[in-house]
Design a protein around this motif. Structure first.
Motif, PDB file in Angstrom:
ATOM      1  N   VAL A   1       5.668   0.088   8.859  1.00 50.61           N
ATOM      2  CA  VAL A   1       6.663  -0.869   9.310  1.00 50.61           C
ATOM      3  C   VAL A   1       6.570  -2.337   8.090  1.00 50.61           C
ATOM      4  O   VAL A   1       5.420  -2.741   8.062  1.00 50.61           O
ATOM      5  CB  VAL A   1       6.417  -1.641  10.539  1.00 50.61           C
ATOM      6  CG1 VAL A   1       7.257  -2.658  10.845  1.00 50.61           C
ATOM      7  CG2 VAL A   1       6.306  -0.469  11.577  1.00 50.61           C
TER       8      VAL A   1
ATOM      9  N   ASN B   1      13.787  -6.351   8.251  1.00 48.99           N
ATOM     10  CA  ASN B   1      12.667  -5.543   8.917  1.00 48.99           C
ATOM     11  C   ASN B   1      12.979  -4.079   8.574  1.00 48.99           C
ATOM     12  O   ASN B   1      14.246  -3.731   8.784  1.00 48.99           O
ATOM     13  CB  ASN B   1      12.744  -5.568  10.426  1.00 48.99           C
ATOM     14  CG  ASN B   1      12.169  -6.899  10.749  1.00 48.99           C
ATOM     15  OD1 ASN B   1      11.434  -7.653  10.505  1.00 48.99           O
ATOM     16  ND2 ASN B   1      13.266  -7.854  11.410  1.00 48.99           N
TER      17      ASN B   1
ATOM     18  N   SER C   1       4.383   5.073  12.276  1.00 51.40           N
ATOM     19  CA  SER C   1       5.363   4.352  11.528  1.00 51.40           C
ATOM     20  C   SER C   1       4.656   3.451  10.523  1.00 51.40           C
ATOM     21  O   SER C   1       3.903   2.882  10.782  1.00 51.40           O
ATOM     22  CB  SER C   1       6.216   3.182  12.656  1.00 51.40           C
ATOM     23  OG  SER C   1       6.521   4.106  13.690  1.00 51.40           O
TER      24      SER C   1
ATOM     25  N   ASP D   1      11.501   0.282   8.699  1.00 54.77           N
ATOM     26  CA  ASP D   1      10.486   1.097   9.138  1.00 54.77           C
ATOM     27  C   ASP D   1      10.815   2.555   8.705  1.00 54.77           C
ATOM     28  O   ASP D   1      11.908   3.030   8.882  1.00 54.77           O
ATOM     29  CB  ASP D   1      10.100   1.005  10.646  1.00 54.77           C
ATOM     30  CG  ASP D   1      11.250   1.465  11.649  1.00 54.77           C
ATOM     31  OD1 ASP D   1      11.352   2.696  11.804  1.00 54.77           O
ATOM     32  OD2 ASP D   1      11.902   0.514  12.044  1.00 54.77           O
TER      33      ASP D   1
END
Length: 200
Positions: free
Chosen positions: A124, A104, A122, A106
């Motif tokens: 992401v 993950n 953001s 961002d």
């Protein structure tokens, strides 16, 4: 790291009694398969996780409102099936639904329209490793959910003390989601393409 930054290294383990797992079983009379659920005897998993949040102003003052975050996990899992379960094709396997790795990330941009209106934009991204979608039975290998790259844009607004507003664009890349039959079936497979389902 500053008060706005973070660096974490962690380790974890779990012991699961009677995990519930998705399986495909033959449907009566049609020659096809239906989804059902079954309990294995136990599962163990362990892994490591690394997470950091970095303020890009350390690279350049012109990037002072930007930050980059990353979280990644590596995981090992192993299932012990019940002795009464004789239909599984390849019982020496990972836990259904557990990816061996995931990422993950961002990129955030913080700015203010006014003293009472704070904004965060953001970008992401997340992706996971190939994982068992459904346990294979009666000679067929497992059905595997293939890695899926997802990119979202999220704009969050905090307006005063009482109001929040959010705008998002999901799945910008629109990649193909795919489930495929594994290559270790005990039955002869004549199809050259083992894709069970795919869509965008």
């Amino acid at each position: 790291p500053t008060a706005k930054e973070l660096f974490v290294v962690g380790a974890f383990s779990k012991f699961i009694q009677n995990p519930i797992e998705r399986v495909f079983i033959p449907s009566a009379g049609s020659g096809g398969q239906i989804i059902s659920y079954d309990n294995s005897k136990k599962a163990v998993l362990f892994g490591a996780e690394i997470e950091f949040l970095f303020q890009l102003e350390k690279i350049s003052k012109s990037l002072q409102d930007l930050s980059f975050g990353l979280n990644t996990t590596l995981m090992y899992s192993k299932v012990t099936i019940n002795k009464t379960n004789t239909t599984e094709t390849n019982p020496n396997r990972r836990l259904q639904g557990a990816s061996p790795w995931l990422i993950n990330a961002d990129l955030k941009y913080d700015f203010d329209f006014s003293s009472n209106w704070n904004n965060t934009v953001s970008l992401v991204y997340n992706v996971y490793g190939k994982r068992i979608f459904a346990v294979g039975t009666n000679g067929l290998d497992h059905y595997y959910e293939q890695p899926f790259n997802k990119l979202d844009l999220v704009w969050s607004n905090k307006i005063g003390k009482k109001w929040d507003a959010k705008f998002s664009v999901d799945n910008i890349l629109n990649p193909k989601y795919s489930i495929k039959l594994g290559e270790d079936s005990k039955l002869p497979i004549t199809e050259s393409d083992l894709t069970v389902k795919d869509f965008t």
